[in-house]
Design a protein around this motif. Structure first.
Motif, PDB file in Angstrom:
ATOM      1  N   ILE A  46      60.083  38.000  38.105  1.00  0.00           N
ATOM      2  CA  ILE A  46      59.270  39.177  37.801  1.00  0.00           C
ATOM      3  C   ILE A  46      57.842  38.716  37.566  1.00  0.00           C
ATOM      4  O   ILE A  46      57.593  37.795  36.783  1.00  0.00           O
ATOM      5  N   GLY A  47      56.892  39.357  38.237  1.00  0.00           N
ATOM      6  CA  GLY A  47      55.488  39.005  38.067  1.00  0.00           C
ATOM      7  C   GLY A  47      54.975  38.187  39.235  1.00  0.00           C
ATOM      8  O   GLY A  47      55.469  38.305  40.355  1.00  0.00           O
ATOM      9  N   ASP A  48      54.004  37.334  38.963  1.00  0.00           N
ATOM     10  CA  ASP A  48      53.433  36.508  40.021  1.00  0.00           C
ATOM     11  C   ASP A  48      54.458  35.492  40.495  1.00  0.00           C
ATOM     12  O   ASP A  48      55.049  34.765  39.703  1.00  0.00           O
ATOM     13  N   LYS A  49      54.655  35.420  41.805  1.00  0.00           N
ATOM     14  CA  LYS A  49      55.694  34.572  42.379  1.00  0.00           C
ATOM     15  C   LYS A  49      55.135  33.191  42.718  1.00  0.00           C
ATOM     16  O   LYS A  49      54.050  33.071  43.291  1.00  0.00           O
ATOM     17  N   ALA A  50      55.885  32.165  42.331  1.00  0.00           N
ATOM     18  CA  ALA A  50      55.503  30.804  42.731  1.00  0.00           C
ATOM     19  C   ALA A  50      55.564  30.696  44.251  1.00  0.00           C
ATOM     20  O   ALA A  50      56.559  31.112  44.858  1.00  0.00           O
ATOM     21  N   PRO A  51      54.533  30.164  44.905  1.00  0.00           N
ATOM     22  CA  PRO A  51      54.496  30.134  46.376  1.00  0.00           C
ATOM     23  C   PRO A  51      55.711  29.484  47.017  1.00  0.00           C
ATOM     24  O   PRO A  51      56.141  29.892  48.087  1.00  0.00           O
ATOM     25  N   ALA A  52      56.285  28.467  46.375  1.00  0.00           N
ATOM     26  CA  ALA A  52      57.396  27.727  46.987  1.00  0.00           C
ATOM     27  C   ALA A  52      58.768  28.316  46.670  1.00  0.00           C
ATOM     28  O   ALA A  52      59.777  27.804  47.153  1.00  0.00           O
ATOM     29  N   SER A  53      58.820  29.385  45.869  1.00  0.00           N
ATOM     30  CA  SER A  53      60.127  29.934  45.495  1.00  0.00           C
ATOM     31  C   SER A  53      60.763  30.655  46.677  1.00  0.00           C
ATOM     32  O   SER A  53      60.076  31.261  47.498  1.00  0.00           O
ATOM     33  N   ARG A  54      62.097  30.598  46.746  1.00  0.00           N
ATOM     34  CA  ARG A  54      62.852  31.157  47.868  1.00  0.00           C
ATOM     35  C   ARG A  54      63.933  32.103  47.358  1.00  0.00           C
ATOM     36  O   ARG A  54      65.089  31.995  47.714  1.00  0.00           O
ATOM     37  N   PHE A  55      63.537  33.013  46.479  1.00  0.00           N
ATOM     38  CA  PHE A  55      64.497  33.986  45.962  1.00  0.00           C
ATOM     39  C   PHE A  55      63.800  35.321  45.725  1.00  0.00           C
ATOM     40  O   PHE A  55      62.575  35.430  45.890  1.00  0.00           O
ATOM     41  N   ASP A  56      64.572  36.324  45.370  1.00  0.00           N
ATOM     42  CA  ASP A  56      64.051  37.685  45.239  1.00  0.00           C
ATOM     43  C   ASP A  56      62.939  37.771  44.197  1.00  0.00           C
ATOM     44  O   ASP A  56      62.882  36.978  43.250  1.00  0.00           O
ATOM     45  N   SER A  57      62.081  38.770  44.356  1.00  0.00           N
ATOM     46  CA  SER A  57      60.990  38.934  43.399  1.00  0.00           C
ATOM     47  C   SER A  57      60.606  40.404  43.256  1.00  0.00           C
ATOM     48  O   SER A  57      60.684  41.180  44.211  1.00  0.00           O
ATOM     49  N   VAL A  58      60.253  40.763  42.030  1.00  0.00           N
ATOM     50  CA  VAL A  58      59.621  42.053  41.748  1.00  0.00           C
ATOM     51  C   VAL A  58      58.215  41.687  41.286  1.00  0.00           C
ATOM     52  O   VAL A  58      58.000  41.265  40.162  1.00  0.00           O
ATOM     53  N   GLU A  59      57.276  41.820  42.193  1.00  0.00           N
ATOM     54  CA  GLU A  59      55.996  41.146  42.035  1.00  0.00           C
ATOM     55  C   GLU A  59      54.862  42.023  41.522  1.00  0.00           C
ATOM     56  O   GLU A  59      54.928  43.252  41.534  1.00  0.00           O
ATOM     57  N   LEU A  60      53.837  41.323  41.087  1.00  0.00           N
ATOM     58  CA  LEU A  60      52.535  41.913  40.816  1.00  0.00           C
ATOM     59  C   LEU A  60      51.498  40.984  41.418  1.00  0.00           C
ATOM     60  O   LEU A  60      51.503  39.784  41.122  1.00  0.00           O
ATOM     61  N   ASP A  61      50.647  41.506  42.277  1.00  0.00           N
ATOM     62  CA  ASP A  61      49.538  40.725  42.802  1.00  0.00           C
ATOM     63  C   ASP A  61      48.417  40.806  41.770  1.00  0.00           C
ATOM     64  O   ASP A  61      47.709  41.805  41.677  1.00  0.00           O
ATOM     65  N   SER A  62      48.284  39.768  40.949  1.00  0.00           N
ATOM     66  CA  SER A  62      47.380  39.825  39.800  1.00  0.00           C
ATOM     67  C   SER A  62      45.907  39.908  40.168  1.00  0.00           C
ATOM     68  O   SER A  62      45.066  40.157  39.293  1.00  0.00           O
ATOM     69  N   LYS A  63      45.564  39.700  41.425  1.00  0.00           N
ATOM     70  CA  LYS A  63      44.177  39.927  41.822  1.00  0.00           C
ATOM     71  C   LYS A  63      43.828  41.418  41.722  1.00  0.00           C
ATOM     72  O   LYS A  63      42.698  41.790  41.392  1.00  0.00           O
ATOM     73  N   LYS A  64      44.817  42.278  42.011  1.00  0.00           N
ATOM     74  CA  LYS A  64      44.564  43.723  41.975  1.00  0.00           C
ATOM     75  C   LYS A  64      44.176  44.212  40.579  1.00  0.00           C
ATOM     76  O   LYS A  64      43.204  44.961  40.433  1.00  0.00           O
ATOM     77  N   PRO A  65      44.916  43.831  39.519  1.00  0.00           N
ATOM     78  CA  PRO A  65      44.463  44.222  38.176  1.00  0.00           C
ATOM     79  C   PRO A  65      43.081  43.680  37.844  1.00  0.00           C
ATOM     80  O   PRO A  65      42.284  44.365  37.193  1.00  0.00           O
ATOM     81  N   GLY A  66      42.796  42.442  38.278  1.00  0.00           N
ATOM     82  CA  GLY A  66      41.471  41.875  38.029  1.00  0.00           C
ATOM     83  C   GLY A  66      40.381  42.685  38.696  1.00  0.00           C
ATOM     84  O   GLY A  66      39.313  42.928  38.113  1.00  0.00           O
ATOM     85  N   ILE A  67      40.637  43.124  39.923  1.00  0.00           N
ATOM     86  CA  ILE A  67      39.656  43.960  40.634  1.00  0.00           C
ATOM     87  C   ILE A  67      39.452  45.276  39.914  1.00  0.00           C
ATOM     88  O   ILE A  67      38.316  45.754  39.763  1.00  0.00           O
ATOM     89  N   LEU A  68      40.537  45.881  39.438  1.00  0.00           N
ATOM     90  CA  LEU A  68      40.431  47.147  38.704  1.00  0.00           C
ATOM     91  C   LEU A  68      39.563  46.986  37.460  1.00  0.00           C
ATOM     92  O   LEU A  68      38.679  47.817  37.198  1.00  0.00           O
ATOM     93  N   ILE A  69      39.805  45.933  36.697  1.00  0.00           N
ATOM     94  CA  ILE A  69      39.014  45.681  35.486  1.00  0.00           C
ATOM     95  C   ILE A  69      37.567  45.392  35.841  1.00  0.00           C
ATOM     96  O   ILE A  69      36.625  45.912  35.210  1.00  0.00           O
ATOM     97  N   GLY A  70      37.354  44.554  36.866  1.00  0.00           N
ATOM     98  CA  GLY A  70      35.994  44.217  37.272  1.00  0.00           C
ATOM     99  C   GLY A  70      35.215  45.429  37.729  1.00  0.00           C
ATOM    100  O   GLY A  70      34.052  45.633  37.325  1.00  0.00           O
ATOM    101  N   ASN A  71      35.814  46.262  38.571  1.00  0.00           N
ATOM    102  CA  ASN A  71      35.144  47.482  39.042  1.00  0.00           C
ATOM    103  C   ASN A  71      34.797  48.398  37.879  1.00  0.00           C
ATOM    104  O   ASN A  71      33.693  48.959  37.800  1.00  0.00           O
ATOM    105  N   TYR A  72      35.751  48.559  36.974  1.00  0.00           N
ATOM    106  CA  TYR A  72      35.536  49.458  35.834  1.00  0.00           C
ATOM    107  C   TYR A  72      34.382  48.978  34.955  1.00  0.00           C
ATOM    108  O   TYR A  72      33.496  49.768  34.587  1.00  0.00           O
ATOM    109  N   LEU A  73      34.357  47.692  34.626  1.00  0.00           N
ATOM    110  CA  LEU A  73      33.299  47.181  33.753  1.00  0.00           C
ATOM    111  C   LEU A  73      31.928  47.295  34.419  1.00  0.00           C
ATOM    112  O   LEU A  73      30.933  47.639  33.768  1.00  0.00           O
ATOM    113  N   LEU A  74      31.878  47.030  35.709  1.00  0.00           N
ATOM    114  CA  LEU A  74      30.606  47.181  36.418  1.00  0.00           C
ATOM    115  C   LEU A  74      30.154  48.638  36.451  1.00  0.00           C
ATOM    116  O   LEU A  74      28.957  48.927  36.294  1.00  0.00           O
ATOM    117  N   GLU A  75      31.090  49.556  36.625  1.00  0.00           N
ATOM    118  CA  GLU A  75      30.751  50.982  36.590  1.00  0.00           C
ATOM    119  C   GLU A  75      30.189  51.384  35.236  1.00  0.00           C
ATOM    120  O   GLU A  75      29.367  52.308  35.142  1.00  0.00           O
TER     121      GLU A  75
END
Length: 293
Positions: free
Chosen positions: A80-109
């Motif tokens: 669950i969360g950010d997946k290790a690049p070398a892992s070979r099993f199921d994942s319920v992921e979050l691309d943590s760059k997306k939350p960072g972009i949301l926070i960055g855009n908001y603060l700049l606004e």
């Protein structure tokens, strides 16, 4: 359930959702905190390999990736969360760059052109911490601001290891905020790598007599229960933590059901699910009231 620690409200929240869903399937759950110690993680994996577990859920990228991959061929495993690049099993992921972009855009606004990002220690296995920073920097570049306007502040591993585990993230956020306040770097906003770090930031600012958000805005990630308390009211990122826990259990149940039905001992497909993050704006952030030149 393999998790790094239990003192962070994010992990507690996800663990509770896993336990509740697991009970619906008749599963008994065991929680294995590793304190991010690879040898302890390895010990738990050795135990799992002989205890005929129905499944394994990782709440952080495994350090023992090869060993985890080996066990996942026999036991359904989900991260669950950010997946290790070398892992070979199921994942319920979050691309943590997306939350960072949301926070960055908001603060700049809101007019914040200089930001401090305070994190726990960062290495190649802590994918999420660095990805969140990368997302904030990406937002700054898109708006024409140099990424140097986003300052990363983190402790070394020795300093961080001296904190009491139950309060390590809060204490880290608190101490590094004091360090910035006593430095020459000018900022109007602080971002913690998670909500617990952000709470430490808020504690330090208030103890130094600053007002939030009038003097400094503060943001975090994870939307733990404490963040919504009116005395805290932390701006943060919601990324469906409870739903991800439920989904991970569902994946394990489905794979076990498939194995029982087909009599196969191997799992021949890898599932990847991703939830989109959502910005939750609360009282800890607002318009920038001073310009930095």
């Amino acid at each position: 359930i393999i998790c790094p620690l239990l003192s962070n409200g994010y992990y507690s929240m996800v663990i509770h959702s896993i336990i509740e869903r697991a009970r619906e399937y008749g599963y008994t759950t065991f929680v294995a905190p590793t304190m991010r110690d690879a040898s302890m993680e390895g010990t738990y994996l050795d135990m799992i390999s002989v205890m005929h577990a129905c499944g394994v859920i990782y709440l952080y990228p495994p350090a023992m990736v090869e060993k985890a991959n080996e066990i996942s061929r026999l036991v359904p495993m989900v991260s669950i969360g950010d997946k290790a690049p070398a892992s070979r099993f199921d994942s319920v992921e979050l691309d943590s760059k997306k939350p960072g972009i949301l926070i960055g855009n908001y603060l700049l606004e809101q007019g914040h052109t200089h930001v401090v990002y305070i994190s726990s220690p960062i290495n190649e296995k802590e994918v999420g911490r660095m990805s969140r920073l990368d997302g904030i920097k990406k937002a700054f570049r898109r708006h024409g601001y140099p990424e140097e306007n986003v300052l990363l502040v983190k402790p070394d591993f020795e300093t961080y290891s001296n904190y009491t585990p139950n309060t390590s993230e809060y204490s880290n956020g608190y101490d590094l905020t004091l360090k910035i306040l006593n430095s020459d770097f000018q900022t109007t906003a602080f971002v913690g790598n998670n909500d617990m770090t952000a709470l430490g930031i808020m504690g330090a600012l208030k103890d130094q007599g600053f007002r939030i958000p009038q003097d400094y805005s503060v943001c975090g990630f994870d939307n733990i229960s404490l963040s919504s308390m009116p005395q805290i009211s932390l701006t943060t990122i919601e990324h469906a933590s409870e739903l991800k826990g439920q989904e991970a259990v569902d994946l394990i149940y489905k794979k076990n059901a498939t194995k029982k039905k087909t009599k196969e001992s191997k799992y021949n497909y890898i599932m990847r699910l991703e939830y989109e993050p959502q910005l939750i704006i609360r009282g800890s952030s607002g318009k920038c009231r001073r310009k930095i030149i």
